[in-house]
Design a protein around this motif. Structure first.
Motif, PDB file in Angstrom:
ATOM      1  N   PRO A   2       0.826  -1.211   0.000  1.00 40.59           N
ATOM      2  CA  PRO A   2       0.000   0.000   0.000  1.00 40.59           C
ATOM      3  C   PRO A   2       0.862   1.263   0.000  1.00 40.59           C
ATOM      4  N   LYS A   3       0.330   2.275  -0.625  1.00 37.61           N
ATOM      5  CA  LYS A   3       1.028   3.560  -0.652  1.00 37.61           C
ATOM      6  C   LYS A   3       0.808   4.274   0.677  1.00 37.61           C
ATOM      7  N   ILE A   4       1.809   5.025   1.091  1.00 35.50           N
ATOM      8  CA  ILE A   4       1.710   5.850   2.288  1.00 35.50           C
ATOM      9  C   ILE A   4       1.574   7.294   1.809  1.00 35.50           C
ATOM     10  N   TYR A   5       0.480   7.931   2.196  1.00 38.85           N
ATOM     11  CA  TYR A   5       0.234   9.308   1.778  1.00 38.85           C
ATOM     12  C   TYR A   5       0.560  10.256   2.927  1.00 38.85           C
ATOM     13  N   MET A  32      -4.963   8.111  -7.030  1.00 42.62           N
ATOM     14  CA  MET A  32      -5.144   7.172  -5.932  1.00 42.62           C
ATOM     15  C   MET A  32      -6.378   6.327  -6.167  1.00 42.62           C
ATOM     16  N   ALA A  36      -8.546   3.761  -1.243  1.00 43.02           N
ATOM     17  CA  ALA A  36      -7.603   4.577  -0.471  1.00 43.02           C
ATOM     18  C   ALA A  36      -8.255   5.899  -0.081  1.00 43.02           C
TER      19      ALA A  36
END
Length: 73
Positions: A2-5, A32, A36
């Motif tokens: 998962p991406k970290i925003y 995105m 998310a």
């Protein structure tokens, strides 16, 4: 993975939603996924004004968080 925003990125996404831009458009503009975007913490909606004050407290998630019955994100 998962991406970290960043907090700034999340705030800008939420600001766009508050301005009335659709989730689909925000996702396209910011690159995105919809899941998310939906996972970002949104402030709880205001309880209706006709609800008596004791019930207004129960209707918000902040009450449940303060009582330890709900874990904030």
């Amino acid at each position: 993975m998962p991406k970290i925003y960043s907090d700034e990125f999340k705030a800008s996404a939420l600001e766009l939603l508050e301005q009335g831009i659709t989730q689909k458009q925000v996702c396209q503009d910011l690159g995105m996924s919809k899941s998310a975007l939906q996972g970002l913490s949104l402030p709880p909606p205001e309880p209706p004004p006709w609800l008596p004050p004791p019930l207004r407290a129960w209707s918000s998630s902040s009450f449940f968080i303060s009582e330890g019955l709900l874990t904030p994100y």
